[in-house]
Design a protein around this motif. Structure first.
Motif, PDB file in Angstrom:
ATOM      1  N   THR A  10       3.875   2.846  -7.261  1.00 14.07           N
ATOM      2  CA  THR A  10       3.257   2.561  -5.969  1.00 14.07           C
ATOM      3  C   THR A  10       3.175   1.054  -5.728  1.00 14.07           C
ATOM      4  O   THR A  10       2.430   0.606  -4.875  1.00 14.07           O
ATOM      5  CB  THR A  10       1.845   3.170  -5.903  1.00 14.07           C
ATOM      6  OG1 THR A  10       1.073   2.655  -6.988  1.00 14.07           O
ATOM      7  CG2 THR A  10       1.878   4.680  -5.955  1.00 14.07           C
ATOM      8  N   ASP A  11       3.953   0.303  -6.479  1.00 15.26           N
ATOM      9  CA  ASP A  11       3.915  -1.156  -6.341  1.00 15.26           C
ATOM     10  C   ASP A  11       4.176  -1.628  -4.909  1.00 15.26           C
ATOM     11  O   ASP A  11       3.581  -2.594  -4.458  1.00 15.26           O
ATOM     12  CB  ASP A  11       4.934  -1.814  -7.271  1.00 15.26           C
ATOM     13  CG  ASP A  11       4.509  -1.754  -8.731  1.00 15.26           C
ATOM     14  OD1 ASP A  11       3.326  -1.435  -9.000  1.00 15.26           O
ATOM     15  OD2 ASP A  11       5.365  -2.015  -9.595  1.00 15.26           O
ATOM     16  N   ALA A  12       5.055  -0.945  -4.188  1.00 17.88           N
ATOM     17  CA  ALA A  12       5.407  -1.372  -2.829  1.00 17.88           C
ATOM     18  C   ALA A  12       4.455  -0.813  -1.770  1.00 17.88           C
ATOM     19  O   ALA A  12       4.512  -1.229  -0.615  1.00 17.88           O
ATOM     20  CB  ALA A  12       6.834  -0.946  -2.500  1.00 17.88           C
ATOM     21  N   ALA A  16      -4.432   0.996  -0.012  1.00 24.02           N
ATOM     22  CA  ALA A  16      -5.105   2.096   0.679  1.00 24.02           C
ATOM     23  C   ALA A  16      -4.243   3.358   0.765  1.00 24.02           C
ATOM     24  O   ALA A  16      -4.760   4.434   1.026  1.00 24.02           O
ATOM     25  CB  ALA A  16      -5.511   1.657   2.080  1.00 24.02           C
ATOM     26  N   GLN A  17      -2.940   3.242   0.542  1.00 21.26           N
ATOM     27  CA  GLN A  17      -2.046   4.395   0.676  1.00 21.26           C
ATOM     28  C   GLN A  17      -1.539   4.919  -0.665  1.00 21.26           C
ATOM     29  O   GLN A  17      -0.775   5.873  -0.707  1.00 21.26           O
ATOM     30  CB  GLN A  17      -0.847   4.012   1.550  1.00 21.26           C
ATOM     31  CG  GLN A  17      -1.241   3.708   2.971  1.00 21.26           C
ATOM     32  CD  GLN A  17      -0.061   3.238   3.801  1.00 21.26           C
ATOM     33  OE1 GLN A  17       1.011   2.952   3.277  1.00 21.26           O
ATOM     34  NE2 GLN A  17      -0.269   3.159   5.092  1.00 21.26           N
ATOM     35  N   VAL A  23      -0.423  12.211  -4.040  1.00 19.63           N
ATOM     36  CA  VAL A  23      -0.657  13.571  -3.560  1.00 19.63           C
ATOM     37  C   VAL A  23       0.638  14.128  -2.976  1.00 19.63           C
ATOM     38  O   VAL A  23       1.053  15.243  -3.281  1.00 19.63           O
ATOM     39  CB  VAL A  23      -1.790  13.599  -2.514  1.00 19.63           C
ATOM     40  CG1 VAL A  23      -1.861  14.959  -1.832  1.00 19.63           C
ATOM     41  CG2 VAL A  23      -3.119  13.261  -3.156  1.00 19.63           C
ATOM     42  N   GLY A  24       1.313  13.340  -2.147  1.00 20.25           N
ATOM     43  CA  GLY A  24       2.575  13.773  -1.553  1.00 20.25           C
ATOM     44  C   GLY A  24       3.655  13.994  -2.589  1.00 20.25           C
ATOM     45  O   GLY A  24       4.394  14.979  -2.540  1.00 20.25           O
ATOM     46  N   ALA A  25       3.752  13.108  -3.546  1.00 22.36           N
ATOM     47  CA  ALA A  25       4.770  13.242  -4.588  1.00 22.36           C
ATOM     48  C   ALA A  25       4.522  14.491  -5.427  1.00 22.36           C
ATOM     49  O   ALA A  25       5.453  15.233  -5.754  1.00 22.36           O
ATOM     50  CB  ALA A  25       4.774  12.002  -5.485  1.00 22.36           C
TER      51      ALA A  25
END
Length: 40
Positions: A10-12, A16-17, A23-25
């Protein structure tokens, strides 16, 4: 098909997202779940 290690990060993503990304992954790649309305 290529075999190997896959790195997910999630580095990019903005801080907040990041939870939403996981969850989506999890739903898309591991559980392959879809939500459908209840038919009455």
């Amino acid at each position: 098909m290529e075999c190997g290690i896959r790195t997910w990060t999630t580095d990019a993503a903005p801080a907040a997202q990041r939870a939403d990304y996981w969850v989506g992954a999890g739903c898309d790649c591991f559980l392959n779940m879809e939500v459908e309305p209840v038919q009455r």
